[in-house]
Write a protein that holds these residues in place. Sequence first.
Motif, PDB file in Angstrom:
ATOM      1  N   ALA A  60       0.894  -1.134   0.230  1.00  0.00           N
ATOM      2  CA  ALA A  60      -0.153   0.045  -0.163  1.00  0.00           C
ATOM      3  C   ALA A  60       0.738   1.291  -0.041  1.00  0.00           C
ATOM      4  O   ALA A  60       0.533   2.231  -0.684  1.00  0.00           O
ATOM      5  N   THR A  61       1.910   1.283   0.902  1.00  0.00           N
ATOM      6  CA  THR A  61       3.085   2.269   0.917  1.00  0.00           C
ATOM      7  C   THR A  61       3.588   2.559  -0.505  1.00  0.00           C
ATOM      8  O   THR A  61       3.621   3.798  -0.918  1.00  0.00           O
ATOM      9  N   ILE A  62       3.975   1.536  -1.238  1.00  0.00           N
ATOM     10  CA  ILE A  62       4.657   1.613  -2.405  1.00  0.00           C
ATOM     11  C   ILE A  62       3.916   2.192  -3.427  1.00  0.00           C
ATOM     12  O   ILE A  62       3.971   3.050  -4.173  1.00  0.00           O
ATOM     13  N   THR A  63       2.485   1.500  -3.575  1.00  0.00           N
ATOM     14  CA  THR A  63       1.671   2.083  -4.333  1.00  0.00           C
ATOM     15  C   THR A  63       1.043   3.499  -4.310  1.00  0.00           C
ATOM     16  O   THR A  63       1.091   4.260  -5.122  1.00  0.00           O
ATOM     17  N   MET A  64       1.178   3.920  -2.865  1.00  0.00           N
ATOM     18  CA  MET A  64       0.593   5.425  -2.634  1.00  0.00           C
ATOM     19  C   MET A  64       1.671   6.190  -3.099  1.00  0.00           C
ATOM     20  O   MET A  64       1.193   7.296  -3.893  1.00  0.00           O
ATOM     21  N   VAL A  65       3.053   6.079  -2.991  1.00  0.00           N
ATOM     22  CA  VAL A  65       4.031   6.727  -3.601  1.00  0.00           C
ATOM     23  C   VAL A  65       3.867   6.901  -5.182  1.00  0.00           C
ATOM     24  O   VAL A  65       4.105   8.033  -5.670  1.00  0.00           O
ATOM     25  N   TYR A  66       4.045   5.883  -5.691  1.00  0.00           N
ATOM     26  CA  TYR A  66       3.810   5.558  -7.088  1.00  0.00           C
ATOM     27  C   TYR A  66       2.677   6.246  -7.736  1.00  0.00           C
ATOM     28  O   TYR A  66       2.938   7.094  -8.591  1.00  0.00           O
ATOM     29  N   GLY A  67       1.522   6.092  -7.190  1.00  0.00           N
ATOM     30  CA  GLY A  67       0.416   6.905  -7.574  1.00  0.00           C
ATOM     31  C   GLY A  67       0.513   8.588  -7.504  1.00  0.00           C
ATOM     32  O   GLY A  67       0.255   9.341  -8.497  1.00  0.00           O
ATOM     33  N   PHE A  68       1.039   8.973  -6.421  1.00  0.00           N
ATOM     34  CA  PHE A  68       1.351  10.335  -6.366  1.00  0.00           C
ATOM     35  C   PHE A  68       2.377  10.953  -7.321  1.00  0.00           C
ATOM     36  O   PHE A  68       2.235  11.902  -7.983  1.00  0.00           O
ATOM     37  N   LEU A  69       3.482  10.201  -7.518  1.00  0.00           N
ATOM     38  CA  LEU A  69       4.373  10.673  -8.781  1.00  0.00           C
ATOM     39  C   LEU A  69       3.945  10.541  -9.870  1.00  0.00           C
ATOM     40  O   LEU A  69       4.301  11.746 -10.678  1.00  0.00           O
ATOM     41  N   MET A  70       2.925   9.773 -10.195  1.00  0.00           N
ATOM     42  CA  MET A  70       2.554   9.523 -11.626  1.00  0.00           C
ATOM     43  C   MET A  70       1.342  10.762 -11.712  1.00  0.00           C
ATOM     44  O   MET A  70       1.147  11.025 -12.988  1.00  0.00           O
ATOM     45  N   TYR A  71       0.753  11.159 -10.949  1.00  0.00           N
ATOM     46  CA  TYR A  71      -0.281  12.308 -11.096  1.00  0.00           C
ATOM     47  C   TYR A  71       0.415  13.594 -11.202  1.00  0.00           C
ATOM     48  O   TYR A  71      -0.163  14.716 -11.508  1.00  0.00           O
ATOM     49  N   LEU A  72       1.475  13.889 -10.508  1.00  0.00           N
ATOM     50  CA  LEU A  72       2.223  15.109 -10.738  1.00  0.00           C
ATOM     51  C   LEU A  72       2.245  15.585 -12.296  1.00  0.00           C
ATOM     52  O   LEU A  72       2.028  16.947 -12.543  1.00  0.00           O
ATOM     53  N   PRO A  73       2.725  15.081 -13.183  1.00  0.00           N
ATOM     54  CA  PRO A  73       2.792  15.537 -14.428  1.00  0.00           C
ATOM     55  C   PRO A  73       1.580  15.504 -15.288  1.00  0.00           C
ATOM     56  O   PRO A  73       1.691  16.034 -16.374  1.00  0.00           O
ATOM     57  N   GLN A  74       0.548  15.118 -14.786  1.00  0.00           N
ATOM     58  CA  GLN A  74      -0.675  15.087 -15.805  1.00  0.00           C
ATOM     59  C   GLN A  74      -1.579  16.230 -15.776  1.00  0.00           C
ATOM     60  O   GLN A  74      -1.384  17.067 -14.924  1.00  0.00           O
ATOM     61  N   LYS A  75      -2.007  16.558 -17.127  1.00  0.00           N
ATOM     62  CA  LYS A  75      -2.477  17.771 -17.328  1.00  0.00           C
ATOM     63  C   LYS A  75      -4.133  17.653 -17.691  1.00  0.00           C
ATOM     64  O   LYS A  75      -4.983  18.444 -17.543  1.00  0.00           O
ATOM     65  N   ASP A  76      -4.325  16.121 -18.267  1.00  0.00           N
ATOM     66  CA  ASP A  76      -5.750  15.846 -18.402  1.00  0.00           C
ATOM     67  C   ASP A  76      -6.135  15.768 -17.037  1.00  0.00           C
ATOM     68  O   ASP A  76      -5.739  14.617 -16.267  1.00  0.00           O
ATOM     69  N   MET A  77      -7.251  16.402 -16.560  1.00  0.00           N
ATOM     70  CA  MET A  77      -8.011  16.158 -15.296  1.00  0.00           C
ATOM     71  C   MET A  77      -8.407  14.854 -15.036  1.00  0.00           C
ATOM     72  O   MET A  77      -8.202  14.340 -13.924  1.00  0.00           O
TER      73      MET A  77
END
Length: 479
Positions: free
Chosen positions: A279-296
Amino acid sequence: METIALATMLLPFIGALLIALSPQRYAKVLCTAFALLATLGMGWLALSYLGSGKTDVTIPLYSFGHTQIFGFVIDRVSTLIGFAVVSLGFLISLYSCGYLTALNREHPHDGSNRYYALLLIFIGAMAGLTLSSTILGQLLFFEITGGCSWGLIGYYQSPKSLRSALKALIVTHIASVGLYLAAAWLFAKTGTFELTAIAQLSDADKLVVFGGILFAAWGKSAQLPLHMWLPDAMEAPTPVSAYLHAASMVKVGVYIFARAIMSSDTVPHQIGVVGVVMATITMVYGFLMYLPQKDMKRLLAYSTIAQLSYIFLALSMSTFNSEMAFDAGVAYIFNHAYAKSLFFLVAGALSYACGTRMLPKLRGMLKSMPLLGIGFCVAAMAIAGVPPFNGFFSKFPLFAAGFSLTGEHWWLMPLLIVALIESVASFAWLLMWFGRTVPGEPSPELASAQPLPLSMKLVLLVLIVMSLVSSVIAANWLN
């Protein structure tokens, strides 16, 4: 209770059949009507449970020989989560009546019978899954939701949406192997499919059953390493994204994990350790991946992956005998469903009115479309866990339970600190986008926005209110 529960589950399937046989102009009306009836049924069931003094009831429905194949369980968790997924199904149906029209600037299209029928089947399957008292029943509805998600994600029939639908189908079916294994192992060792039989297993057998359930849960709830289907699934119509990927389908995984924990007196600590770490690994991954997103919508998809990790974190910590962590996880399922649905539907309203959901093109939301500006603000604050919004009342008991466990399980401390940092960073990132999109003079896209249909406005208003009060409902219901 048996009649009410059965009617609540079957009504959406009956409605779907009627839609398939009716002219297209009646499809949206039939879908909304049957979704409303199912919501009233689930509310009636919850009130009946409350009137009985919150006495847990298990109702056997179908047995083969001495083996129970399917039944209902009526308790504080099944009624709470069941009401959330069915009521949100009704709200999505109502929202779709306005969204799926030729006036939609991004996807001008009148909703077909296929769309509304699949949506109703999904609502019925979610009602059946939340109420099921057997692992075989869960498996049946697990597979039905997979089939419906394939049809709804690929609804627009574009090459990209069809590829995304196939990816979701394949990944979630790979995950279902874990649930098949758990069901087979439970039956082989106990001679029954009843979830309560998990308590009879030895620790070694529990490892197999819980391992299979956790694997299936990771796939359905888009957790590493089975997360890859969710961002691409944003090719679906936005109401589908709001329902499947915020309120229902992704909640199947965490729900079956929670139900298994409830059904077992003790859970092997190895399951808790694996659950917390992943859960902790996935949480960090999800956060890092939504940083560059421009599509809402893609940003919200990765945010959903991270938010579901909090639920897995809470439920996994509850295996160390923390009732507070378990209640926090269940409340998180309930509260997040309403808040994230609001966020997705704000994105859908923007694409309907402006023809785009690209965040850099959206500015001055509050001045041009006040309801969407308020909805964006409420959803962002709720997801980030800012009081008095519902997300705070899920995150606070989660961290309180976690830090109270660190005295006995010291290794939880660094993982909880990581989760706390992610929560603060997530708030900061959403606040940044709030500052760029909500205040200020409207951008050309928002300045030329068309008005929203009444049905869409009503749904957004209800979800704004629920993002404030759902935590009160969950807290009172679970205690």
